[in-house]
Enzyme design. Structure first.
Site, PDB file in Angstrom:
ATOM      1  N   HIS A  36       0.835  -1.227   0.000  1.00  0.00           N
ATOM      2  CA  HIS A  36       0.000   0.000   0.000  1.00  0.00           C
ATOM      3  C   HIS A  36       0.863   1.269   0.000  1.00  0.00           C
ATOM      4  O   HIS A  36       0.395   2.324   0.421  1.00  0.00           O
ATOM      5  CB  HIS A  36      -0.952   0.053   1.206  1.00  0.00           C
ATOM      6  CG  HIS A  36      -1.690  -1.215   1.464  1.00  0.00           C
ATOM      7  ND1 HIS A  36      -2.943  -1.478   0.961  1.00  0.00           N
ATOM      8  CD2 HIS A  36      -1.335  -2.328   2.165  1.00  0.00           C
ATOM      9  CE1 HIS A  36      -3.341  -2.678   1.348  1.00  0.00           C
ATOM     10  NE2 HIS A  36      -2.375  -3.220   2.080  1.00  0.00           N
ATOM     11  N   SER A  76      15.110  22.041 -15.220  1.00  0.00           N
ATOM     12  CA  SER A  76      13.909  22.830 -15.460  1.00  0.00           C
ATOM     13  C   SER A  76      14.320  24.176 -16.021  1.00  0.00           C
ATOM     14  O   SER A  76      15.353  24.719 -15.648  1.00  0.00           O
ATOM     15  CB  SER A  76      13.147  23.009 -14.147  1.00  0.00           C
ATOM     16  OG  SER A  76      12.306  24.130 -14.237  1.00  0.00           O
ATOM     17  N   LYS A 135      16.023  21.816 -10.011  1.00  0.00           N
ATOM     18  CA  LYS A 135      15.376  20.573 -10.452  1.00  0.00           C
ATOM     19  C   LYS A 135      16.323  19.625 -11.189  1.00  0.00           C
ATOM     20  O   LYS A 135      17.180  20.034 -11.940  1.00  0.00           O
ATOM     21  CB  LYS A 135      14.191  20.898 -11.387  1.00  0.00           C
ATOM     22  CG  LYS A 135      13.046  21.596 -10.698  1.00  0.00           C
ATOM     23  CD  LYS A 135      12.307  20.738  -9.684  1.00  0.00           C
ATOM     24  CE  LYS A 135      11.319  19.800 -10.330  1.00  0.00           C
ATOM     25  NZ  LYS A 135      10.219  20.493 -10.992  1.00  0.00           N
ATOM     26  N   GLU A 186       9.916   8.820 -16.479  1.00  0.00           N
ATOM     27  CA  GLU A 186       8.533   9.237 -16.726  1.00  0.00           C
ATOM     28  C   GLU A 186       8.072   8.798 -18.117  1.00  0.00           C
ATOM     29  O   GLU A 186       6.931   8.388 -18.307  1.00  0.00           O
ATOM     30  CB  GLU A 186       8.409  10.756 -16.586  1.00  0.00           C
ATOM     31  CG  GLU A 186       8.661  11.236 -15.158  1.00  0.00           C
ATOM     32  CD  GLU A 186       8.858  12.737 -15.109  1.00  0.00           C
ATOM     33  OE1 GLU A 186       7.853  13.453 -15.010  1.00  0.00           O
ATOM     34  OE2 GLU A 186      10.014  13.202 -15.184  1.00  0.00           O
TER      35      GLU A 186
END
Ligand code: ARG
Length: 471
Positions: free
Chosen positions: A169, A290, A296, A303
Site C-alpha cells: 500500500h 527545469s 530541479k 517518466e
C-alpha cells in the site's frame, strides 16, 4: 522511418463538399487512404528474403527457368543495395512495399521480374513478410530484455545485503534488501521473455504458398520455402495463413505486459529520486533540468518509460479492434496491422534501452534507505514472530500484543527498540531482553531465510544464479 513522399494528383480538382484539404480529387484521396508504403517500407528486407526464397523454389520445381531465377536474384540484390543506400525511388502510386519492389525488379531485369509473382499473392506475401518482421523484432527485444535483466542482476548482487523499506500500500511494511527488490524485476522480465518465446514458437510457420487464399494449382514446394526462411513448417490451412494476425496480437499482448512491468520500475525510480525520498540519484545522463527552477533534476526518462505504456496498450486495443469481426479471409482492414506493431516495437525497444541505462546509472543512498527501512515500526512483525517462537503465543495473540506495543511507542514518539524491557513486560510479562535482538533491520532481513525470501544469503544466491544464467 519517415513517411513516403506524398504526391497528390493535382490534375484532378478537389471534391466541392469535402475536398478542401486535398489539392486534387477523389483519386488522390483513394491513393492516400490505400497506400501503405509510408509505413510498410520497413518490411523491405523481409520482402526481398521472401521473394528470393520463392523464386528459388519456383526454379527448383520447374515453374520458372533457372535463368529467370538468376535474373530475379540479381535484381533483388541490387534493389536491396538501393534501399540500403537511400536511392530507391519509393512511389506512393505503387501502393505498398511489395509492388514497389516488384515493379522496380521488372524495370531492372525485365521479363523475369514479371514471373516472380507466379503461384503467389500479396496476401501470402504480406503475411510472410510480417511474420518474418515480427520474428526479428522478437529476437531484438529478447536480447534487450536479457540485457536489462543483466543490469538489474548485477546491481542486485552488489546490494544483496543493503536494506530498503519494503512497502505494501506504499506504507512501510517490512525491511527488504535493495538486491531483492531488483531481482523481483528480473523475475518479471524473465516471464516477459517466456511470453515472447511462446509467441515465437507458435508463429514460426510459413504462410508462403497459400497464395490469395485457396492455395495454388502450380506444383510448388512450400516446405522448401518454409525451410529457406527459417520457419519450422508451412502453415497447414491456406485460409488461416492469409487471414490471421494472432501472432502480431500475441506480440502486442506480451509488449503490453512487459511495458506494465517497466512502468512500475519507472514509477519507483521517479519516487525514489524525488526530494522527500532521495533513495537514489540519477546522473546528468538520465535527468533534465527545469527551464525555470534551477534546483530541479527531473527523471524524464523514467517518466517517459512509464508513459510509453499508454501507446503500447493502445496498439494492442487498436489491432484487436481491427481484426474483430472480419470475415475470412483477407480484407484491406488488415493493412492497418502494421503501424501498431511498428510503434510498439520501437517504444518497447526504447523503453528497455532507457531502463537498462537508468539501472546502470543510478546511485543508491544506502545509508538513507537503511534509515527508512527501520522507521515506521518496520520490525513489528519480527517482534510478533519472537512472541510466537519464544513464548509459544498463538500468532493472533502475538499480533495484538505487538499492536499495543506499537501504540505505546507511537504515543512516545519512539521506535519499538526504544521501549524499555519494563514497558514491554507491562504488555506481556514473558518478554525478555532477547527480544531486542530481532528488532534491528539487519536481524529482520537476515531472518527471512525462507526460499525466495529477502535474507542477504538468499538474495546473493539468486543474484548469482541469474548472473550465471544470463552469461
Ligand atoms: N499492403 C497490403 C497489406 O498490407 C498488402 C496485401 C494486399 N492484398 C490485397 N488483396 N489487396 O495488407
Amino acid at each position: 522511418m519517415t513517411d513516403a513522399p506524398h504526391t497528390p494528383n493535382a490534375a484532378v480538382s478537389a471534391n466541392q463538399q469535402w475536398g478542401g484539404r486535398f489539392a486534387a480529387g477523389p483519386a488522390a484521396v483513394m491513393q492516400e487512404i490505400n497506400a501503405s508504403i509510408g509505413f510498410d517500407q520497413r518490411l523491405w528486407r523481409q520482402d526481398i528474403a521472401g521473394s528470393l526464397a520463392h523464386a528459388a523454389m519456383l526454379a527448383h520445381c520447374g515453374i520458372i527457368q533457372p535463368s529467370d531465377e538468376g535474373d530475379i536474384a540479381r535484381g533483388l540484390e541490387e534493389i536491396a543495395a538501393e534501399i540500403e543506400s537511400g536511392r530507391f525511388p519509393f512511389a506512393v502510386a505503387l501502393e505498398d512495399i511489395h509492388m514497389n519492389i516488384e515493379a522496380r525488379l521488372t524495370e531492372r531485369v525485365g521479363e523475369a521480374g514479371k514471373r516472380l509473382h507466379t503461384a503467389r499473392s500479396r496476401n501470402d506475401q504480406v503475411a510472410t513478410d510480417f511474420r518474418l518482421w515480427v520474428r526479428d523484432a522478437i529476437d531484438g527485444i529478447d536480447a534487450q530484455l536479457a540485457d536489462t535483466m543483466r543490469a538489474l542482476a548485477t546491481r542486485a548482487a552488489a546490494h544483496a545485503a543493503d536494506p530498503l523499506p519494503g512497502f505494501t500500500h506504499l506504507q512501510t511494511a517490512q525491511p527488504v534488501t535493495l538486491g531483492h527488490h531488483f531481482l523481483a524485476y528480473v523475475e518479471m522480465l524473465s516471464r516477459d521473455r517466456g511470453r515472447l518465446a511462446d509467441c515465437r514458437r507458435r508463429m514460426n510457420e510459413s504462410p508462403l504458398g497459400a497464395a490469395a487464399l485457396a492455395g495454388t494449382s502450380f506444383p510448388i514446394d512450400r516446405h522448401m520455402t518454409a525451410r529457406a526462411l527459417g520457419f519450422d513448417r508451412p502453415m497447414a490451412n491456406s485460409l488461416d495463413a492469409v487471414a490471421d494476425r494472432d501472432y502480431a496480437l500475441e506480440f502486442l499482448a506480451a509488449a503490453a505486459i512487459s511495458a506494465m512491468h517497466l512502468s512500475r520500475l519507472a514509477e519507483e525510480i521517479v519516487i525514489w529520486c524525488s526530494a522527500p525520498y532521495r533513495f537514489i540519484r540519477l546522473s546528468d545522463a538520465f535527468t533534465t533540468g527545469s527551464s525555470i527552477m534551477p534546483q530541479k533534476r527531473n527523471p524524464d526518462a523514467a517518466e517517459l518509460v512509464r508513459a510509453k505504456t499508454g501507446r503500447i496498450n493502445g496498439a494492442l486495443i487498436a489491432l484487436l479492434t481491427v481484426m474483430k469481426g472480419l470475415a475470412l479471409t483477407y480484407a484491406k482492414d488488415m493493412q492497418e496491422d502494421k503501424p501498431p506493431v511498428f510503434e510498439t516495437a520501437d517504444a518497447w525497444a526504447l523503453s528497455l534501452a532507457a531502463t537498462a541505462g537508468m539501472v546502470r546509472d543510478l546511485s543508491p543512498d544506502t545509508a538513507r534507505m537503511r534509515e527508512f527501512a527501520g522507521s515506521g515500526f518496520a520490525t513489528a512483525t519480527d517482534l510478533a514472530d519472537w512472541l510466537v517462537r519464544t513464548l509459544k503465543l498463538p500468532f493472533r495473540t502475538a499480533h495484538h500484543v505487538t499492536g499495543r506495543l506499537v501504540a505505546k511507542a507511537e504515543a512516545k514518539g519512539i521506535d519499538l527498540a526504544g521501549l524499555t524491557l519494563a514497558e514491554m513486560q507491562a504488555e506481556e510479562s514473558g518478554i525478555t531482553a532477547d527480544i531486542f535482538s530481532v528488532l534491528t533491520v539487519e536481524a529482520s532481513v537476515a531472518s527471512r531465510l525462507s526460499y525466495g525470501g529477502t535474507a542477504p544469503l538468499r538474495v546473493a544466491e539468486q543474484a548469482a544464479r541469474w548472473l550465471a544464467a544470463l552469461q
